[in-house]
Design a protein around this motif. Sequence first.
Motif, PDB file in Angstrom:
ATOM      1  N   LYS A  25       0.791  -1.142  -0.027  1.00  0.00           N
ATOM      2  CA  LYS A  25      -0.023   0.167   0.064  1.00  0.00           C
ATOM      3  C   LYS A  25       0.740   1.208   0.025  1.00  0.00           C
ATOM      4  CE  LYS A  25      -4.050   2.116   2.372  1.00  0.00           C
ATOM      5  NZ  LYS A  25      -4.907   1.919   3.385  1.00  0.00           N
ATOM      6  N   PHE A  26       2.008   1.224   0.974  1.00  0.00           N
ATOM      7  CA  PHE A  26       2.668   2.126   0.866  1.00  0.00           C
ATOM      8  C   PHE A  26       3.634   2.421  -0.538  1.00  0.00           C
ATOM      9  CE2 PHE A  26       7.544   3.514   1.923  1.00  0.00           C
ATOM     10  CZ  PHE A  26       6.847   5.043   1.901  1.00  0.00           C
ATOM     11  N   ALA A  27       3.996   1.291  -0.965  1.00  0.00           N
ATOM     12  CA  ALA A  27       4.764   1.260  -2.151  1.00  0.00           C
ATOM     13  C   ALA A  27       4.075   1.750  -3.431  1.00  0.00           C
ATOM     14  CB  ALA A  27       5.267  -0.055  -2.270  1.00  0.00           C
ATOM     15  N   ASN A  28       2.813   1.475  -3.485  1.00  0.00           N
ATOM     16  CA  ASN A  28       1.930   1.759  -4.472  1.00  0.00           C
ATOM     17  C   ASN A  28       1.591   3.525  -4.273  1.00  0.00           C
ATOM     18  OD1 ASN A  28       1.533  -0.534  -5.537  1.00  0.00           O
ATOM     19  ND2 ASN A  28      -0.333  -1.160  -4.270  1.00  0.00           N
ATOM     20  N   SER A  29       1.570   3.988  -3.194  1.00  0.00           N
ATOM     21  CA  SER A  29       1.207   5.332  -2.676  1.00  0.00           C
ATOM     22  C   SER A  29       2.370   6.045  -3.433  1.00  0.00           C
ATOM     23  CB  SER A  29       1.035   5.546  -1.266  1.00  0.00           C
ATOM     24  OG  SER A  29       0.956   7.008  -1.236  1.00  0.00           O
ATOM     25  N   LEU A  30       3.799   5.501  -2.936  1.00  0.00           N
ATOM     26  CA  LEU A  30       4.888   6.145  -3.665  1.00  0.00           C
ATOM     27  C   LEU A  30       5.121   6.113  -4.940  1.00  0.00           C
ATOM     28  CD1 LEU A  30       7.758   7.277  -2.778  1.00  0.00           C
ATOM     29  CD2 LEU A  30       8.551   5.111  -2.820  1.00  0.00           C
ATOM     30  N   LEU A  31       4.703   5.177  -5.524  1.00  0.00           N
ATOM     31  CA  LEU A  31       5.034   5.116  -7.090  1.00  0.00           C
ATOM     32  C   LEU A  31       3.897   5.923  -7.819  1.00  0.00           C
ATOM     33  CD1 LEU A  31       5.332   1.287  -7.515  1.00  0.00           C
ATOM     34  CD2 LEU A  31       7.098   3.115  -7.659  1.00  0.00           C
ATOM     35  N   GLU A  32       2.635   6.323  -7.189  1.00  0.00           N
ATOM     36  CA  GLU A  32       1.570   7.149  -7.867  1.00  0.00           C
ATOM     37  C   GLU A  32       2.117   8.430  -7.814  1.00  0.00           C
ATOM     38  OE1 GLU A  32      -1.778   6.537  -5.596  1.00  0.00           O
ATOM     39  OE2 GLU A  32      -2.218   4.390  -6.443  1.00  0.00           O
ATOM     40  N   ASN A  33       2.940   8.943  -6.884  1.00  0.00           N
ATOM     41  CA  ASN A  33       3.439  10.463  -6.962  1.00  0.00           C
ATOM     42  C   ASN A  33       5.146  10.254  -6.417  1.00  0.00           C
ATOM     43  OD1 ASN A  33       3.483  13.073  -6.943  1.00  0.00           O
ATOM     44  ND2 ASN A  33       2.889  13.458  -4.941  1.00  0.00           N
ATOM     45  N   TYR A  34       5.770   9.670  -7.496  1.00  0.00           N
ATOM     46  CA  TYR A  34       7.177   9.485  -7.449  1.00  0.00           C
ATOM     47  C   TYR A  34       7.951  10.576  -8.027  1.00  0.00           C
ATOM     48  CZ  TYR A  34      11.327   6.667  -7.731  1.00  0.00           C
ATOM     49  OH  TYR A  34      12.533   6.171  -7.422  1.00  0.00           O
ATOM     50  N   PRO A  35       8.971  10.990  -7.477  1.00  0.00           N
ATOM     51  CA  PRO A  35       9.575  10.328  -6.018  1.00  0.00           C
ATOM     52  C   PRO A  35       9.029  11.421  -4.849  1.00  0.00           C
ATOM     53  CG  PRO A  35      11.228  11.876  -6.955  1.00  0.00           C
ATOM     54  CD  PRO A  35      10.060  11.865  -8.060  1.00  0.00           C
ATOM     55  N   SER A  36       8.272  12.205  -5.135  1.00  0.00           N
ATOM     56  CA  SER A  36       7.972  13.521  -4.242  1.00  0.00           C
ATOM     57  C   SER A  36       7.075  12.707  -3.085  1.00  0.00           C
ATOM     58  CB  SER A  36       7.165  14.562  -4.844  1.00  0.00           C
ATOM     59  OG  SER A  36       5.997  14.141  -5.279  1.00  0.00           O
ATOM     60  N   ALA A  37       6.450  11.796  -3.152  1.00  0.00           N
ATOM     61  CA  ALA A  37       5.547  11.267  -2.063  1.00  0.00           C
ATOM     62  C   ALA A  37       6.582  10.688  -0.876  1.00  0.00           C
ATOM     63  CB  ALA A  37       4.672  10.108  -2.382  1.00  0.00           C
ATOM     64  N   GLY A  38       7.754  10.469  -1.278  1.00  0.00           N
ATOM     65  CA  GLY A  38       8.704   9.910  -0.262  1.00  0.00           C
ATOM     66  C   GLY A  38       9.865  10.886   0.129  1.00  0.00           C
ATOM     67  N   LEU A  39       9.405  12.071   0.154  1.00  0.00           N
ATOM     68  CA  LEU A  39      10.484  13.108   0.405  1.00  0.00           C
ATOM     69  C   LEU A  39      10.209  13.997   1.699  1.00  0.00           C
ATOM     70  CD1 LEU A  39      11.302  14.728  -3.194  1.00  0.00           C
ATOM     71  CD2 LEU A  39      12.488  13.185  -1.712  1.00  0.00           C
ATOM     72  N   ALA A  40       9.147  13.738   2.346  1.00  0.00           N
ATOM     73  CA  ALA A  40       8.837  14.107   3.608  1.00  0.00           C
ATOM     74  C   ALA A  40       9.345  13.276   4.657  1.00  0.00           C
ATOM     75  CB  ALA A  40       7.081  14.303   3.802  1.00  0.00           C
ATOM     76  N   SER A  41       9.105  13.523   5.870  1.00  0.00           N
ATOM     77  CA  SER A  41       9.371  12.749   7.345  1.00  0.00           C
ATOM     78  C   SER A  41       8.544  11.548   7.222  1.00  0.00           C
ATOM     79  CB  SER A  41       9.221  13.543   8.314  1.00  0.00           C
ATOM     80  OG  SER A  41       7.762  13.542   8.653  1.00  0.00           O
ATOM     81  N   ILE A  42       9.040  10.419   7.908  1.00  0.00           N
ATOM     82  CA  ILE A  42       8.577   9.131   7.681  1.00  0.00           C
ATOM     83  C   ILE A  42       7.097   9.241   8.199  1.00  0.00           C
ATOM     84  CG2 ILE A  42       9.506   8.573  10.222  1.00  0.00           C
ATOM     85  CD1 ILE A  42       9.934   5.635   9.072  1.00  0.00           C
ATOM     86  N   THR A  43       6.877  10.109   9.262  1.00  0.00           N
ATOM     87  CA  THR A  43       5.560  10.056   9.694  1.00  0.00           C
ATOM     88  C   THR A  43       4.628  10.642   8.935  1.00  0.00           C
ATOM     89  OG1 THR A  43       6.108  12.099  10.753  1.00  0.00           O
ATOM     90  CG2 THR A  43       6.143  10.021  12.155  1.00  0.00           C
ATOM     91  N   VAL A  44       5.130  11.755   8.311  1.00  0.00           N
ATOM     92  CA  VAL A  44       4.261  12.329   6.979  1.00  0.00           C
ATOM     93  C   VAL A  44       4.028  11.457   5.852  1.00  0.00           C
ATOM     94  CG1 VAL A  44       4.081  14.161   5.219  1.00  0.00           C
ATOM     95  CG2 VAL A  44       4.958  14.542   7.665  1.00  0.00           C
ATOM     96  N   VAL A  45       5.065  10.646   5.437  1.00  0.00           N
ATOM     97  CA  VAL A  45       4.695   9.848   4.298  1.00  0.00           C
ATOM     98  C   VAL A  45       3.816   8.710   4.618  1.00  0.00           C
ATOM     99  CG1 VAL A  45       6.760  10.564   3.195  1.00  0.00           C
ATOM    100  CG2 VAL A  45       6.745   8.367   4.619  1.00  0.00           C
ATOM    101  N   ALA A  46       4.075   8.077   5.913  1.00  0.00           N
ATOM    102  CA  ALA A  46       3.328   7.085   6.338  1.00  0.00           C
ATOM    103  C   ALA A  46       1.862   7.595   6.616  1.00  0.00           C
ATOM    104  CB  ALA A  46       3.699   6.609   7.708  1.00  0.00           C
ATOM    105  N   ALA A  47       1.459   8.601   7.158  1.00  0.00           N
ATOM    106  CA  ALA A  47       0.126   9.207   7.345  1.00  0.00           C
ATOM    107  C   ALA A  47      -0.461   9.285   5.901  1.00  0.00           C
ATOM    108  CB  ALA A  47       0.063  10.539   8.095  1.00  0.00           C
ATOM    109  N   ASN A  48       0.337  10.093   4.763  1.00  0.00           N
ATOM    110  CA  ASN A  48      -0.251  10.291   3.465  1.00  0.00           C
ATOM    111  C   ASN A  48      -0.893   9.124   2.561  1.00  0.00           C
ATOM    112  OD1 ASN A  48       0.101  13.017   3.791  1.00  0.00           O
ATOM    113  ND2 ASN A  48       2.139  12.909   2.642  1.00  0.00           N
ATOM    114  N   ALA A  49       0.058   8.077   3.150  1.00  0.00           N
ATOM    115  CA  ALA A  49      -0.343   6.513   2.457  1.00  0.00           C
ATOM    116  C   ALA A  49      -1.467   5.640   3.148  1.00  0.00           C
ATOM    117  CB  ALA A  49       0.926   5.857   2.364  1.00  0.00           C
ATOM    118  N   ASP A  50      -1.752   6.372   4.596  1.00  0.00           N
ATOM    119  CA  ASP A  50      -2.590   5.766   5.392  1.00  0.00           C
ATOM    120  C   ASP A  50      -2.005   4.420   5.977  1.00  0.00           C
ATOM    121  OD1 ASP A  50      -5.017   5.578   6.963  1.00  0.00           O
ATOM    122  OD2 ASP A  50      -5.979   4.430   5.210  1.00  0.00           O
ATOM    123  N   VAL A  51      -0.705   4.326   6.303  1.00  0.00           N
ATOM    124  CA  VAL A  51      -0.148   3.263   6.715  1.00  0.00           C
ATOM    125  C   VAL A  51       0.498   3.569   8.189  1.00  0.00           C
ATOM    126  CG1 VAL A  51      -0.006   1.857   4.536  1.00  0.00           C
ATOM    127  CG2 VAL A  51       1.959   3.462   5.284  1.00  0.00           C
TER     128      VAL A  51
END
Length: 290
Positions: A25-51
Amino acid sequence: MTNPTATVRDLIREHYNNLTQSERKFANSLLENYPSAGLASITVVAANADVSTPTVARMVQKLGFKGYPQFHQALLKELQAKVSGPTQRRENWMTEAPESHLLNRFSQAVTQNLGQTFSNIDPNQFDAATRQLAHPNSQLYVVGGRISGSLATYAFTHFQAIRQRVTHMTSSSGTWPHYLLDMVEGDTLLLFDVRRYETNLLRLAELASERGVTIILITDQWASPVASVAKFTFNCWVEIPSAWDSNIATMMLLEALIAGTQEESWPETKDRYDRLDELFDMTRLFRKFS
């Protein structure tokens, strides 16, 4: 330890089958908006991916990173590579350049590019793309950017011989609405876009996609934003010891697509080749040796 030449996208594809459902689920979220979806803090990217944050931490370790900071730095480096101009590219190579001659380094880089490019092509996707390119009822449009326009011209010359209904779109984006006007569902747009990606090409692809046009994208290893609307995306490795990127792997892939399309419709293509040769003889375009 991660492969130094692999992108995070490559690593996700390589390890995807070993990921849990939440990690996917996180991987798919990252690939949908790559690479910017993974450029925030770990807590933010987790929350954005709902994991959960532990899910993100586990996934990046499965990809071969020691932890999230290393993963984050890898994405940042990819982003910087995407937007770098000729001067920065040369500086990167000169900083990392070994002592061997430029010819040896160039040969090694090109060989690695070819290997990386073709090892990352899905044969099923390749075959499906050639079927689309050969489809007799589909108008084929071909377009490229400032540098990749030469590849589009090369592609057009060959596809025009292989099949009917091929249009070479001009490099001027001001004329593109005229082509869009005639595009209909089922048509095909073969588009070339490499770093630094051109905004006009993305807008063209978005408008064509809205009309039901199938987009085949040929891009570099970082992937043009056009990939978000393309049905088929082919990534080519392009870095060489130069201020400019290489088109060698891109040209090899294009020639493979041309050959595949030719074979997909060979009886019709052979007939076109024979008739074309007759016209060449009539116009005396080529010199005859007897």
